[in-house]
Design a protein around this motif. Structure first.
Motif, short mmCIF file in Angstrom:
data_model
loop_
_atom_site.label_atom_id
_atom_site.label_comp_id
_atom_site.label_asym_id
_atom_site.label_seq_id
_atom_site.Cartn_x
_atom_site.Cartn_y
_atom_site.Cartn_z
N PRO A 1 9.53 33.48 6.26
CA PRO A 1 8.25 34.12 5.96
C PRO A 1 8.11 34.40 4.46
O PRO A 1 9.10 34.71 3.78
N PHE A 2 6.90 34.30 3.98
CA PHE A 2 6.68 34.51 2.54
C PHE A 2 7.04 35.93 2.10
O PHE A 2 7.37 36.17 0.94
N ASP A 3 6.98 36.88 3.05
CA ASP A 3 7.29 38.27 2.71
C ASP A 3 8.71 38.67 3.14
O ASP A 3 9.00 39.86 3.32
N SER A 4 9.60 37.68 3.26
CA SER A 4 10.99 38.00 3.64
C SER A 4 11.81 38.47 2.45
O SER A 4 12.98 38.83 2.60
N VAL A 5 11.22 38.46 1.25
CA VAL A 5 11.90 38.96 0.06
C VAL A 5 11.12 40.15 -0.49
O VAL A 5 9.97 40.39 -0.11
N GLN A 6 11.76 40.90 -1.39
CA GLN A 6 11.09 41.99 -2.08
C GLN A 6 10.60 41.47 -3.44
O GLN A 6 11.41 41.18 -4.31
N TYR A 7 9.30 41.33 -3.58
CA TYR A 7 8.75 40.87 -4.86
C TYR A 7 8.76 42.01 -5.87
O TYR A 7 8.37 43.14 -5.57
N ALA B 1 6.44 32.02 -2.64
CA ALA B 1 6.00 32.21 -1.24
C ALA B 1 5.88 30.88 -0.51
O ALA B 1 6.33 30.74 0.64
N MET B 2 5.30 29.89 -1.16
CA MET B 2 5.17 28.57 -0.54
C MET B 2 6.53 27.93 -0.32
O MET B 2 6.79 27.29 0.71
N TRP B 3 7.41 28.10 -1.29
CA TRP B 3 8.77 27.53 -1.18
C TRP B 3 9.51 28.15 0.01
O TRP B 3 10.16 27.44 0.78
N LEU B 4 9.38 29.46 0.19
CA LEU B 4 10.03 30.12 1.33
C LEU B 4 9.48 29.57 2.64
O LEU B 4 10.25 29.23 3.55
#
Length: 350
Positions: free
Chosen positions: A151-157, A142-145
């Motif tokens: 945004p930290f939530d631009s991926v599906q974890y 999240a910090m790397w993004l």
């Protein structure tokens, strides 16, 4: 006369056996848990080298840290070696668990590895990324993004542990994952075209001390058996000091205790005891005390004295973002640096 001599010998023998029994009884049992990881192997050195004869160190391998935390809450565990992000959550839940020390810093062992065709964070938008949700892996990604403008939530974890994440990467179920060693290196070998987009040896991550392991103690253990808690901490730092002087033998002890290969132990903590030739940098007593703000001077890697506080706040920030926390809890509720301070004030330097 002969009978008298025999009686005297018997009395002496009995006294000797009683003394041995008393010594054995005097050894305080300390229950310690952690998962299979070379960075926690110094407990085996402390025991193997008898660095704290007044302690009976009982290390239990528990792969799920939440099980260890629950055992602390039930008063069935005294000490937990684990990653450093949990203290704000423990504070909110009212668990009797205190982070008492930074133990080591990830120095390259953690990596964000991506599948072929992924060249940067833009290519990850909307795609599946394997992390341990609620752990440092998720915070790292999240910090790397965000550092790269996404945004930290631009991926599906996807909540997948490291060995399963390896299979998921190879099988194409996820396109990226945060790996620690040896999983990261194994993916790079097995999946042609995979690559590293970030690794924890970069200056930003080391200065922020984002990815690290810590030492937790049961709050009741600290309060009610404080002398034993101090001896336990001293035993850990004595073991680290011994390993720095005897890295080959120390790595053998750790490999045997952790049931790992020597090669995997060396991959993580290095071969020469410097902490700079592997994937983890091991804090000695003074470095950890400075990070806690319990001794003068600065920790390594451009960290600052007392950085434990800002690290706690950083972890709290992310747990609030992810929804794992409802409120921000005071630093003192999750962290206790008084053991470091007491040891330092007593003249101990590791």
């Amino acid at each position: 006369m002969k009978l008298k001599k025999l009686a005297t010998n018997a009395l002496l023998a009995g006294s000797f056996l009683f003394a041995l029994a008393s010594t054995a009884q005097a050894a305080e049992e300390v229950k310690i848990s952690g998962f299979t990881w070379p960075g926690y192997g110094f407990w085996f050195i402390a025991k193997d080298q008898n660095l704290s004869p007044n302690l009976d160190i009982n290390y239990q391998t528990i792969e799920d840290p939440y099980e260890s935390y629950n055992l602390v809450t039930a008063d069935r565990m005294d000490v937990v070696s684990s990653t450093v992000e949990f203290s704000p959550i423990a504070a909110e839940r009212g668990m009797p668990l205190k982070l008492v020390a930074f133990a080591n810093l990830s120095y390259g062992t953690d990596k964000i590895v991506v599948a072929p065709g992924i060249d940067g964070p833009a290519d990850l938008k909307g795609k599946k990324v394997a992390v341990v949700e609620g752990g440092l892996a998720q915070i790292y990604v999240a910090m790397w993004l965000e550092r790269n403008g996404y945004p930290f939530d631009s991926v599906q974890y996807r909540n997948i542990i490291a060995d399963d994440a390896f299979a998921a990467m190879i099988g194409g179920d996820v396109v990226a994952s945060e790996f620690w060693e040896p999983y990261g290196s194994n993916v790079l070998k097995a999946l042609e075209g995979s690559k590293v987009l970030s690794q924890s040896r970069e200056d930003y991550w080391t200065s922020k001390a984002v990815i690290a392991d810590g030492l937790y103690m049961n709050a009741r253990f600290i309060e009610e058996r404080r002398d034993v808690a101090l001896d336990t901490m001293r035993a850990l730092y004595d073991a680290i000091a011994w390993w720095k002087k005897n890295p080959v033998q120390g790595n053998e002890i750790i490999a045997k205790g952790m049931k790992m290969s020597i090669a995997d132990v060396e991959l993580v903590i290095g071969k020469d005891g410097s902490g700079l030739d592997g994937g983890l940098y091991i804090y000695d007593f003074m470095e950890a005390a400075r990070f806690c703000g319990a001794a003068p001077g600065n920790p390594p890697f451009n960290q600052t004295n007392g950085q434990m506080r800002s690290h706690y706040e950083l972890m709290s920030d992310w747990w609030l973002k992810f929804g794992f926390l409802e409120t921000r809890n005071p630093y003192e509720k999750g962290v206790d640096c008084s053991l470091h301070k007491e040891l330092y004030d007593s003249g101990y330097r590791g």
